[in-house]
Structures are given as C-alpha cells and as structure tokens.
Design an enzyme around this catalytic site. Structure first.
Site, PDB file in Angstrom:
ATOM      1  N   ARG A  88      10.885  -1.652  11.168  1.00 34.86           N
ATOM      2  CA  ARG A  88      10.076  -1.063  11.677  1.00 34.86           C
ATOM      3  C   ARG A  88       9.893  -1.853  12.545  1.00 34.86           C
ATOM      4  NH1 ARG A  88       4.564  -0.072   8.264  1.00 34.86           N
ATOM      5  NH2 ARG A  88       3.781  -1.424  10.443  1.00 34.86           N
ATOM      6  N   LYS A  93       0.803  -1.636  -0.113  1.00 35.01           N
ATOM      7  CA  LYS A  93       0.111   0.098   0.158  1.00 35.01           C
ATOM      8  C   LYS A  93       1.187   1.073   0.025  1.00 35.01           C
ATOM      9  CE  LYS A  93      -1.837  -1.024   3.944  1.00 35.01           C
ATOM     10  NZ  LYS A  93      -0.933  -2.332   4.175  1.00 35.01           N
ATOM     11  N   ARG A 119      11.425  -5.659   5.262  1.00 32.40           N
ATOM     12  CA  ARG A 119      11.454  -4.242   4.655  1.00 32.40           C
ATOM     13  C   ARG A 119      12.308  -3.380   5.533  1.00 32.40           C
ATOM     14  NH1 ARG A 119       5.141  -2.015   5.822  1.00 32.40           N
ATOM     15  NH2 ARG A 119       5.336  -3.122   7.727  1.00 32.40           N
TER      16      ARG A 119
HETATM   17  P1  ADP Z   1       1.760  -1.941   3.048  1.00 31.29           P
HETATM   18  O1  ADP Z   1       2.164  -0.410   3.384  1.00 31.29           O
HETATM   19  O2  ADP Z   1       0.968  -2.435   2.310  1.00 31.29           O
HETATM   20  O3  ADP Z   1       1.863  -2.984   4.978  1.00 31.29           O
HETATM   21  P2  ADP Z   1       4.529  -1.368   1.715  1.00 31.29           P
HETATM   22  O4  ADP Z   1       4.656  -0.266   0.760  1.00 31.29           O
HETATM   23  O5  ADP Z   1       5.653  -1.157   3.090  1.00 31.29           O
HETATM   24  O6  ADP Z   1       3.629  -2.352   2.240  1.00 31.29           O
HETATM   25  O7  ADP Z   1       5.559  -3.143   1.116  1.00 31.29           O
HETATM   26  C1  ADP Z   1       6.064  -4.164   2.421  1.00 31.29           C
HETATM   27  C2  ADP Z   1       7.726  -4.650   1.682  1.00 31.29           C
HETATM   28  O8  ADP Z   1       7.156  -4.723  -0.192  1.00 31.29           O
HETATM   29  C3  ADP Z   1       8.434  -3.061   1.152  1.00 31.29           C
HETATM   30  O9  ADP Z   1       9.678  -4.071   2.016  1.00 31.29           O
HETATM   31  C4  ADP Z   1       8.425  -3.281  -0.461  1.00 31.29           C
HETATM   32  O10 ADP Z   1       9.309  -2.707  -0.577  1.00 31.29           O
HETATM   33  C5  ADP Z   1       8.311  -4.218  -0.760  1.00 31.29           C
HETATM   34  N1  ADP Z   1       6.659  -4.695  -1.954  1.00 31.29           N
HETATM   35  C6  ADP Z   1       5.287  -3.404  -2.198  1.00 31.29           C
HETATM   36  N2  ADP Z   1       5.415  -3.979  -3.409  1.00 31.29           N
HETATM   37  C7  ADP Z   1       6.119  -4.792  -4.124  1.00 31.29           C
HETATM   38  C8  ADP Z   1       5.685  -5.957  -5.029  1.00 31.29           C
HETATM   39  N3  ADP Z   1       4.939  -5.551  -5.843  1.00 31.29           N
HETATM   40  N4  ADP Z   1       6.898  -6.613  -5.041  1.00 31.29           N
HETATM   41  C9  ADP Z   1       7.734  -7.341  -4.318  1.00 31.29           C
HETATM   42  N5  ADP Z   1       7.707  -6.317  -3.353  1.00 31.29           N
HETATM   43  C10 ADP Z   1       7.139  -5.036  -2.931  1.00 31.29           C
HETATM   44  P1  AMP Z   2       1.001   0.352   8.847  1.00 37.02           P
HETATM   45  O1  AMP Z   2       2.168   1.265   8.795  1.00 37.02           O
HETATM   46  O2  AMP Z   2       0.012   0.945   8.217  1.00 37.02           O
HETATM   47  O3  AMP Z   2       1.009  -1.031   8.805  1.00 37.02           O
HETATM   48  O4  AMP Z   2       0.341   0.322  10.747  1.00 37.02           O
HETATM   49  C1  AMP Z   2       1.663  -0.041  11.840  1.00 37.02           C
HETATM   50  C2  AMP Z   2       0.496  -0.519  13.022  1.00 37.02           C
HETATM   51  O5  AMP Z   2      -0.730   0.892  12.987  1.00 37.02           O
HETATM   52  C3  AMP Z   2      -1.036  -1.057  13.101  1.00 37.02           C
HETATM   53  O6  AMP Z   2      -0.097  -2.649  13.272  1.00 37.02           O
HETATM   54  C4  AMP Z   2      -2.094  -0.647  13.804  1.00 37.02           C
HETATM   55  O7  AMP Z   2      -1.236  -1.230  14.609  1.00 37.02           O
HETATM   56  C5  AMP Z   2      -1.728   0.859  13.973  1.00 37.02           C
HETATM   57  N1  AMP Z   2      -2.596   1.504  12.738  1.00 37.02           N
HETATM   58  C6  AMP Z   2      -2.511   1.697  12.168  1.00 37.02           C
HETATM   59  N2  AMP Z   2      -3.748   2.447  10.824  1.00 37.02           N
HETATM   60  C7  AMP Z   2      -4.609   1.728  11.940  1.00 37.02           C
HETATM   61  C8  AMP Z   2      -5.854   1.246  11.701  1.00 37.02           C
HETATM   62  N3  AMP Z   2      -5.965   2.525  10.664  1.00 37.02           N
HETATM   63  N4  AMP Z   2      -6.779   1.519  12.575  1.00 37.02           N
HETATM   64  C9  AMP Z   2      -6.003   0.937  13.405  1.00 37.02           C
HETATM   65  N5  AMP Z   2      -4.445   0.669  14.358  1.00 37.02           N
HETATM   66  C10 AMP Z   2      -4.186   1.260  13.249  1.00 37.02           C
END
Ligand code: ADP
Ligand code: AMP
Length: 221
Positions: free
Chosen positions: A161, A14, A128
């Site tokens: 993270r 995302k 990540r």
């Molecule tokens: P989210 O915001 O949904 O938690 P991220 O955008 O942080 O996910 O992506 C999670 C991990 O996967 C990151 O390390 C990113 O670089 C990697 N990633 C994202 N999209 C892809 C893809 N299409 N193919 C391979 N790796 C990806």
């Molecule tokens: P993210 O960066 O989106 O992976 O979110 C990291 C963490 O933040 C999640 O695992 C939750 O603990 C909290 N969080 C983020 N967005 C929300 C949401 N919309 N509702 C509740 N918790 C959230």
C-alpha cells in the site's frame, strides 16, 4: 440486524479478522479504507478528496467519511448487518453511527478492540502486502501467501500500500491513536466494548473475537 465494529490501531489486524468474522456470521465486511482506495482507483470526487489525506497518513474529514459509510450501509447486502473495519475512527463518527442506527431501530451490538502495543504496529504495517484485486492482507514473515507474490484467495498479484511506507506509517500512528482512544472510550461508555489480545497468532485472535461475541452479544454466534 447485527452490527459489529472492529477497533484497533492501523496494523492491529482488523482486515485480517474481518474476513474470518464475515465467513462465520454471513454479513458483509465494510472497510472505509477499502472504499476510499476503490474510489481513488475509479477517480470519483470522494476518491480525489480522500487521496491527499491518505497519502499524508491523516484521517479523511468526517463529513465525507460518514456520508460514504451511510451510503454503503444502505445497500441491500447490508440489510442484515455488517462488520465495520476502520469506522468509526473519531468520536464524531461514532456518534453519527449511533444516530444512523438509531433511526433504523438498531445499535452497535459489539465493539471488538484488537489490542496490539504501538511498538509492534510498525513491523505489522511495513511487512504488509495486499492483493491487487480485493485487498486481502498478507505479511512478509508473519502471514505469508502459499505462493510468493500471489493471493491465495483470488490469484491476483500482491502489492504494498502507498501509505505503508515508513514515513507515512509514522504519521498514521502519531496522528490516529488519540482518535482511536476517544472511540474506545465511546464504546466503553455504551457497554459494547470487548477487548481481545491481538498479539497472538491470527487463528487465536479469531478464537478470542468469536468468544467475545458469544459471551456478550445476544443474537450473534
Ligand atoms: P488493519 O486492517 O488493522 O490495518 P491488517 O489486517 O491489514 O490490519 O494486518 C496488518 C498486517 O499484520 C498484515 O500484514 C497482516 O497479515 C498481519 N497480521 C494480522 N494479524 C496478525 C497476527 N495476529 N499476527 C501476525 N501478523 C498479523
Ligand atoms: P485503513 O485501510 O483502514 O488503514 O485506512 C487507510 C486510510 O484511509 C486512513 O489512514 C485514512 O486516511 C483513511 N480512512 C479510512 N477509514 C477512515 C475513517 N473512518 N475516517 C477517516 N479516514 C479514514
């Protein structure tokens, strides 16, 4: 106003795709996870309340999350819309967002689900790395920065993270996927849902999302 919701499990991509859509559509990327991490760094009351939940891989309570998101959407830079990443994450949040937008004569234009099978998410999350300054995401093997350990965009150091440790990853995936399904069903019922295969390379997923937007959303593209 153009309001786009990006849906997907933790690690689906995302944040990666929100940056592409932001550049393309010219509306801000609003990620509740980023807002919580900033609140924790700044030591605010919201940050203090959110930290224990985030460390445990659980969702922060709806009340706190909804208030924080509504305040963010009321900021001037979001007047023309936003790309929401990580919100809504529960059916209650989805209903609150509909109410908030409805009061402004608006609605969610598209809910884009980045679909990645559960078995691929652990690798995505455990590899990540994000930049310290702005949270730009990289991956140790699948999306490497140009220079090792340094953000391509702003030059800040890359860090892991706190919640991307194996035990917290397991808790997040176990605890959050049912809520995601409820949110997906919400947007299926409103007709806003579009699903894109998130297993392809990053640029192909971006292409799929932009196509889904052009196909289904008047006023965007
Ligand atoms: P989210 O915001 O949904 O938690 P991220 O955008 O942080 O996910 O992506 C999670 C991990 O996967 C990151 O390390 C990113 O670089 C990697 N990633 C994202 N999209 C892809 C893809 N299409 N193919 C391979 N790796 C990806
Ligand atoms: P993210 O960066 O989106 O992976 O979110 C990291 C963490 O933040 C999640 O695992 C939750 O603990 C909290 N969080 C983020 N967005 C929300 C949401 N919309 N509702 C509740 N918790 C959230």
């Amino acid at each position: 106003m153009t309001l786009i919701v990006l849906l997907g499990a933790p690690g689906a991509g995302k944040g990666t795709q929100a940056a592409v859509l932001r550049d393309r559509l010219g509306i801000p990327h609003v990620a509740t996870g980023d807002l919580f991490r900033a609140a924790i760094r700044e030591g605010t009351p919201v940050g203090r309340e959110a930290k224990a939940y985030m460390d445990a891989g659980q969702l922060v309570p709806d009340r706190v999350t909804i208030r924080m998101l509504e305040e963010r959407l009321a900021a001037p830079d979001a007047a023309d819309g936003a790309i929401l990443d990580g919100f809504p994450r529960t059916a209650v949040q989805a209903a609150a967002l509909d109410d908030f937008l409805g009061r402004r004569g608006s609605r969610v234009d598209a809910a884009l689900l980045i679909d990645v099978p559960a078995e691929d998410l652990v690798d995505r999350l455990s590899g990540r790395w994000i930049c310290q300054a702005a949270g730009h995401p990289y991956h140790a093997t699948m999306n490497r920065p140009r220079a090792s350990g340094v953000c391509d965009v702003d030059g800040s150091p890359l860090v892991q993270r706190a919640d991307d440790r194996p035990e917290t990853i397991r808790a997040r995936l176990a605890g959050q996927l049912d809520d995601l399904n409820a949110v997906v069903e919400h947007y299926r019922s409103t007709g806003a849902l579009r699903t894109v295969n998130g297993l392809r390379p990053i640029a192909e997923v971006s292409g799929g999302l932009l196509e889904a937007l052009e196909a289904g959303t008047a006023g965007v593209a």
